[in-house]
Design an enzyme around this catalytic site. Structure first.
Site, mmCIF file in Angstrom:
data_model
loop_
_atom_site.group_PDB
_atom_site.id
_atom_site.type_symbol
_atom_site.label_atom_id
_atom_site.label_comp_id
_atom_site.label_asym_id
_atom_site.label_seq_id
_atom_site.Cartn_x
_atom_site.Cartn_y
_atom_site.Cartn_z
ATOM 1 N N GLU A 63 0.825 -1.209 0.000
ATOM 2 C CA GLU A 63 0.000 0.000 0.000
ATOM 3 C C GLU A 63 0.856 1.255 0.000
ATOM 4 O OE1 GLU A 63 -3.979 -0.355 2.207
ATOM 5 O OE2 GLU A 63 -2.726 -1.813 3.226
ATOM 6 N N CYS A 73 -2.381 7.118 9.077
ATOM 7 C CA CYS A 73 -1.262 6.478 9.774
ATOM 8 C C CYS A 73 -1.725 5.272 10.555
ATOM 9 C CB CYS A 73 -0.627 7.423 10.780
ATOM 10 S SG CYS A 73 0.048 8.880 10.066
ATOM 11 N N CYS A 92 3.649 -3.262 17.274
ATOM 12 C CA CYS A 92 3.210 -2.129 18.104
ATOM 13 C C CYS A 92 1.695 -2.287 18.303
ATOM 14 C CB CYS A 92 3.539 -0.802 17.440
ATOM 15 S SG CYS A 92 5.316 -0.584 17.197
ATOM 16 N N CYS A 115 -0.997 -0.380 16.014
ATOM 17 C CA CYS A 115 -0.764 -0.240 14.567
ATOM 18 C C CYS A 115 -1.359 -1.420 13.813
ATOM 19 C CB CYS A 115 0.734 -0.155 14.300
ATOM 20 S SG CYS A 115 1.161 -0.149 12.546
ATOM 21 N N CYS A 148 4.522 -6.345 9.153
ATOM 22 C CA CYS A 148 5.570 -5.861 10.049
ATOM 23 C C CYS A 148 5.658 -6.817 11.231
ATOM 24 C CB CYS A 148 5.239 -4.459 10.542
ATOM 25 S SG CYS A 148 6.544 -3.722 11.566
ATOM 26 N N CYS A 207 3.614 8.454 0.787
ATOM 27 C CA CYS A 207 3.913 7.576 1.922
ATOM 28 C C CYS A 207 4.045 6.163 1.365
ATOM 29 C CB CYS A 207 2.765 7.675 2.927
ATOM 30 S SG CYS A 207 2.932 6.570 4.337
HETATM 31 N N1 SAH Z 1 7.738 1.287 11.276
HETATM 32 C C1 SAH Z 1 7.948 2.687 11.115
HETATM 33 C C2 SAH Z 1 7.152 3.326 9.982
HETATM 34 C C3 SAH Z 1 5.703 2.945 9.806
HETATM 35 S S1 SAH Z 1 4.520 3.627 10.910
HETATM 36 C C4 SAH Z 1 7.684 3.422 12.412
HETATM 37 O O1 SAH Z 1 7.221 2.787 13.350
HETATM 38 O O2 SAH Z 1 7.999 4.602 12.513
HETATM 39 C C5 SAH Z 1 4.472 5.355 10.628
HETATM 40 C C6 SAH Z 1 3.959 6.141 11.823
HETATM 41 O O3 SAH Z 1 2.549 5.903 12.063
HETATM 42 C C7 SAH Z 1 4.669 5.752 13.095
HETATM 43 O O4 SAH Z 1 4.999 6.875 13.856
HETATM 44 C C8 SAH Z 1 3.599 4.932 13.797
HETATM 45 O O5 SAH Z 1 3.835 4.846 15.166
HETATM 46 C C9 SAH Z 1 2.345 5.657 13.441
HETATM 47 N N2 SAH Z 1 1.147 4.864 13.691
HETATM 48 C C10 SAH Z 1 1.048 3.520 13.684
HETATM 49 N N3 SAH Z 1 -0.210 3.136 13.955
HETATM 50 C C11 SAH Z 1 -0.931 4.261 14.137
HETATM 51 C C12 SAH Z 1 -2.317 4.516 14.421
HETATM 52 N N4 SAH Z 1 -3.167 3.527 14.553
HETATM 53 N N5 SAH Z 1 -2.700 5.800 14.523
HETATM 54 C C13 SAH Z 1 -1.816 6.801 14.349
HETATM 55 N N6 SAH Z 1 -0.529 6.629 14.079
HETATM 56 C C14 SAH Z 1 -0.070 5.368 13.961
#
Ligand code: SAH
Length: 343
Positions: free
Chosen positions: A85, A332, A109, A112, A105, A98
């Protein structure tokens, strides 16, 4: 699929053609991408014909627009079934793409969507670069309702952890900078805080921006939101970010997804301010976007305001990220591999 071949090896794809044909193709792939190989009028018809079926290393399975045509999300499907995506966002002054670096992944987290669905595979350098080329081609041939008609900024904030796929991401950055001639200062690598990768990136020749997804300012809270913190705790992540700033002279940014009742307290804001001020970092606050497998909710508006106000009162540079594409699950943290095959 020419993007899966190193730019210097393109001639091998068309062994019966004159060598200058590879140079012409190179121009189309990296300097002026187009969606339609028929436009490549300086190439012989046989080459154009061949490219019609295999120019991109994926099919466009879904193309969704939102925000009055200023945001577009693509779900690309690779021949092996992997879903990739990417999201393109037009603003008056910039057009930001983006991109994804992995399918899924492994870092899990809690908040996410990509992490909730696990890891499928790494993307190849060519699959990463092709996302950029596709967006360039789209902007050139079709366009968004707002913004410059070419990609001005690229963020590795789609699916995956770029520093967990280091060598391929490195090669993708090299091609974006050296072959597509985009400024490294307009590229941002976002990481959950993989310290070895952060240290390696600081030694690369390109001054790309580094964003660190912090989300918590003490180890106990961070362990629960970002499990890899147990391996690379906050102090080590901060030291690697400081090293990046020293080596590159590029201000690091801190990302902080605000989750109701988790990391949106004044106590966290105070601890975050200490880290941000030590690093000279800019803080990007992202209100949580809802994801399917978590009951986490975004912080409430008054809490977001109080959190940001507190940071500002402590002289921290902070912006609240706008939430583009939420209604098409393009915001995000909402990207996830295989959505189309699941639903
Ligand atoms: N793995 C990398 C890049 C992908 S995530 C990283 O962790 O930075 C890109 C950004 O989106 C990161 O800051 C992540 O923490 C944030 N993110 C992930 N899930 C989210 C959510 N449900 N709502 C808002 N931001 C989120």
């Amino acid at each position: 699929m020419p993007y899966l071949t190193a730019p210097s090896d393109l001639a091998q794809l068309f062994p019966s053609e004159e060598p200058y044909r590879a140079k012409q193709l190179y121009q189309w792939l990296y300097r002026k991408p187009t969606l339609n190989p028929a436009m490549m009028t300086d190439l012989p018809p046989e080459m154009r014909e061949a490219l019609t079926s295999n120019l991109w290393p994926f099919e466009v399975e879904v193309e969704q627009t939102a925000d009055q045509g200023s945001t577009i999300k693509w779900l690309f499907r690779a021949p092996d079934g992997a879903a990739i995506e990417a999201v393109l966002m037009g603003y008056p002054e910039r057009t930001t793409l983006c991109i994804s670096s992995q399918v899924g992944c492994a870092l899990a987290c809690s908040f996410c969507a990509t992490g909730q669905f696990g890891f499928e595979r790494h993307l190849q350098a060519g699959e990463i670069v092709a996302q950029v080329a596709y967006a360039q081609a789209f902007l050139r041939d079709v366009g968004l309702s707002v913004g410059p008609d070419h990609v001005t900024n690229i963020v590795f904030m789609g699916m995956g952890e770029p520093l967990a796929n280091y060598d391929r991401v490195r090669e993708a950055i090299r091609r974006i900078v050296e072959e597509m001639e985009m400024s490294p200062r307009r590229l941002t690598v976002s990481t959950v805080g993989l310290v070895p990768g952060m240290l390696r990136l600081a030694d690369e020749p390109w001054p790309v921006n580094l964003a660190v997804s912090l989300h918590a300012a003490d180890d106990e809270l961070r362990n629960s939101l970002v499990p890899i913190n147990r391996r690379y705790p906050l102090a080590d992540v901060e030291a690697a970010a400081a090293n990046y700033f020293d080596r590159k002279g590029r201000r690091v940014s801190i990302e902080w997804t605000l989750i109701d009742n988790a990391n949106d307290t004044i106590g966290q804001a105070d601890k975050l301010a200490e880290i941000a001020l030590r690093l000279g970092a800019h803080v990007n606050v992202i209100p949580l976007n809802a994801t399917p497998l978590s009951s986490d909710q975004p912080s409430r508006k008054p809490h977001i305001r109080a959190f940001v106000r507190r940071l500002r009162s402590l002289d921290v540079n902070v912006t609240i990220r706008d939430t583009r594409g939420a209604e098409i699950d393009a915001a995000c943290g909402q990207l996830r591999a295989g959505r189309a095959s699941i639903s």
